[in-house]
Design an enzyme around this catalytic site. Structure first.
Site, PDB file in Angstrom:
ATOM      1  N   ASP A  69       0.821  -1.205   0.000  1.00 17.82           N
ATOM      2  CA  ASP A  69       0.000   0.000   0.000  1.00 17.82           C
ATOM      3  C   ASP A  69       0.860   1.261   0.000  1.00 17.82           C
ATOM      4  OD1 ASP A  69      -2.197  -1.585  -0.028  1.00 17.82           O
ATOM      5  OD2 ASP A  69      -2.824  -1.171   2.029  1.00 17.82           O
ATOM      6  N   ARG A  74       2.793   6.347  -2.806  1.00 17.15           N
ATOM      7  CA  ARG A  74       3.817   7.088  -3.555  1.00 17.15           C
ATOM      8  C   ARG A  74       3.370   7.322  -4.997  1.00 17.15           C
ATOM      9  NH1 ARG A  74       7.893   9.960  -1.072  1.00 17.15           N
ATOM     10  NH2 ARG A  74       8.538   8.852   0.818  1.00 17.15           N
ATOM     11  N   ASN A 144      -4.313   8.723   2.349  1.00 15.61           N
ATOM     12  CA  ASN A 144      -4.626   8.037   3.602  1.00 15.61           C
ATOM     13  C   ASN A 144      -4.923   8.995   4.744  1.00 15.61           C
ATOM     14  OD1 ASN A 144      -4.614   5.395   2.799  1.00 15.61           O
ATOM     15  ND2 ASN A 144      -2.894   4.771   4.065  1.00 15.61           N
ATOM     16  N   GLU A 145      -3.908   9.789   5.120  1.00 13.95           N
ATOM     17  CA  GLU A 145      -4.096  10.666   6.258  1.00 13.95           C
ATOM     18  C   GLU A 145      -3.091  11.803   6.274  1.00 13.95           C
ATOM     19  OE1 GLU A 145      -0.935   8.117   6.922  1.00 13.95           O
ATOM     20  OE2 GLU A 145      -2.902   7.207   7.308  1.00 13.95           O
ATOM     21  N   THR A 185      -8.098   2.278   7.588  1.00 13.49           N
ATOM     22  CA  THR A 185      -7.548   0.952   7.900  1.00 13.49           C
ATOM     23  C   THR A 185      -6.033   1.006   8.100  1.00 13.49           C
ATOM     24  OG1 THR A 185      -7.451   0.502   5.524  1.00 13.49           O
ATOM     25  CG2 THR A 185      -9.369  -0.333   6.720  1.00 13.49           C
ATOM     26  N   GLY A 186      -5.471   2.210   8.194  1.00  9.48           N
ATOM     27  CA  GLY A 186      -4.025   2.372   8.346  1.00  9.48           C
ATOM     28  C   GLY A 186      -3.636   2.877   9.722  1.00  9.48           C
ATOM     29  N   TYR A 187      -2.935   4.006   9.753  1.00 15.71           N
ATOM     30  CA  TYR A 187      -2.417   4.591  10.992  1.00 15.71           C
ATOM     31  C   TYR A 187      -3.546   4.862  11.987  1.00 15.71           C
ATOM     32  CZ  TYR A 187       0.727   7.724  13.680  1.00 15.71           C
ATOM     33  OH  TYR A 187       1.495   8.328  14.637  1.00 15.71           O
ATOM     34  N   SER A 188      -4.661   5.391  11.503  1.00 16.52           N
ATOM     35  CA  SER A 188      -5.797   5.696  12.370  1.00 16.52           C
ATOM     36  C   SER A 188      -6.306   4.448  13.083  1.00 16.52           C
ATOM     37  CB  SER A 188      -6.928   6.324  11.552  1.00 16.52           C
ATOM     38  OG  SER A 188      -8.076   6.534  12.336  1.00 16.52           O
ATOM     39  N   SER A 190      -4.651   1.751  13.853  1.00 17.53           N
ATOM     40  CA  SER A 190      -3.692   1.293  14.863  1.00 17.53           C
ATOM     41  C   SER A 190      -3.734   2.157  16.115  1.00 17.53           C
ATOM     42  CB  SER A 190      -2.271   1.279  14.287  1.00 17.53           C
ATOM     43  OG  SER A 190      -1.812   2.594  14.043  1.00 17.53           O
TER      44      SER A 190
END
Length: 289
Positions: A69, A74, A144-145, A185-188, A190
């Site tokens: 991902d 990138r 993503n964020e 579904t990424g950093y948030s 976790s």
């Protein structure tokens, strides 16, 4: 059809997938262009003369990313607002965005040729700051964020937050994540944030390790403008846009809102977001069931 291929890493998995992909594309008479930095790294191994690109234009029919991902994130900086559909071959781990596995490459390309796919429109975030910053201004969006976090300190920072001009709260924490549905579904996730389906017109504010135990992730409409100011013991803090990082001085006013364009992700008809959740997060994977 004209296709762009992008990858970040010189590893065995991406190289093996590239070899299969090139074979399939050549068989189907595609015009293939490989990102020039990636090609320099692998040119001695694939022993082929291929066209390369350093930047994209609207003449491309789609872009294929080889990696995880992070590689797709990138690649988004190359696609920008050109409306070029993207699809990812997964050689990483989770793969919420890069969903095509190595053994599915040929079938996936055939589905694309036959228009047997759908387009998933993904919302992005845009950012502007009150002080000039070349790193942010050169690429001021994220799929993503966007996150603010502490720099050069173990002390917490205070993130003063406004929504559409109204004061919300000041998060006393290691930082704050503003996530799109794609980034949920990424950093948030976790950091305890909720999973949001890709079509939801929402953003989520997720504090990073907040000292106030009552601070919880907040889901808001994606039409809302978010303004942040950071204070702390250090004079600077970090702002990350997906995997890109910039340094800002405290008291800089940060404005975050929905970007004026979206990213088109190619989704094959045998894929659904719910199916991906079950596979990647192992929902229902209990030996008792």
């Amino acid at each position: 059809m004209k296709v762009a291929i992008y990858s970040q890493f010189q590893k065995k998995k991406p190289l093996a997938s590239l070899e299969v992909l090139l074979e399939v594309l050549e068989k189907e008479n595609f015009d293939v262009f490989i990102e020039e930095t990636f090609f320099k790294n692998i040119s001695s191994k694939i022993k082929k003369t291929l066209n390369t690109f350093s930047s994209l234009d609207s003449s491309y029919d789609f872009l294929i990313s080889i990696g995880g991902d992070g590689t797709i994130l990138r690649a988004v900086t190359l696609v920008r607002d050109l409306d070029i559909p993207m699809v990812g071959i997964n050689t990483g781990r989770l793969g919420f965005l890069a969903t095509i596995q190595h053994d599915e490459i040929e079938d996936a390309i055939k589905s694309i040729i036959e228009n047997d796919y759908k387009i998933s429109e993904r919302t992005l975030l845009s950012i502007s700051v009150s002080e000039p910053n070349e790193e942010i201004e050169s690429c001021n969006f994220a799929l993503n964020e966007i996150a603010v976090s502490r720099k050069n300190t173990t002390s917490m920072i205070t993130v003063e937050t406004e929504l559409d001009g109204e004061y919300l709260t000041s998060y006393w924490s290691d930082g704050l994540i503003i996530s799109t549905p794609t980034g949920s579904t990424g950093y948030s996730l976790s950091c305890g944030g909720p999973v949001i389906t890709p079509k939801a017109a929402s953003f989520v504010l997720t504090p990073i390790a907040p000292h106030n135990l009552s601070a919880r992730p907040l889901v808001i409409e994606d039409s809302i403008t978010i303004k942040l100011k950071v204070d702390g013991r250090e004079k600077q803090h970090l702002v990350s846009l997906d995997s890109r990082i910039a340094t800002l001085s405290n008291k800089t006013e940060i404005t975050i809102k929905k970007a004026p364009f979206s990213i088109k992700m190619i989704a094959l008809h045998n894929e659904t977001f719910l199916d991906t959740l079950r596979k990647k997060l192992l929902w229902g994977e209990d030996k008792r069931n």
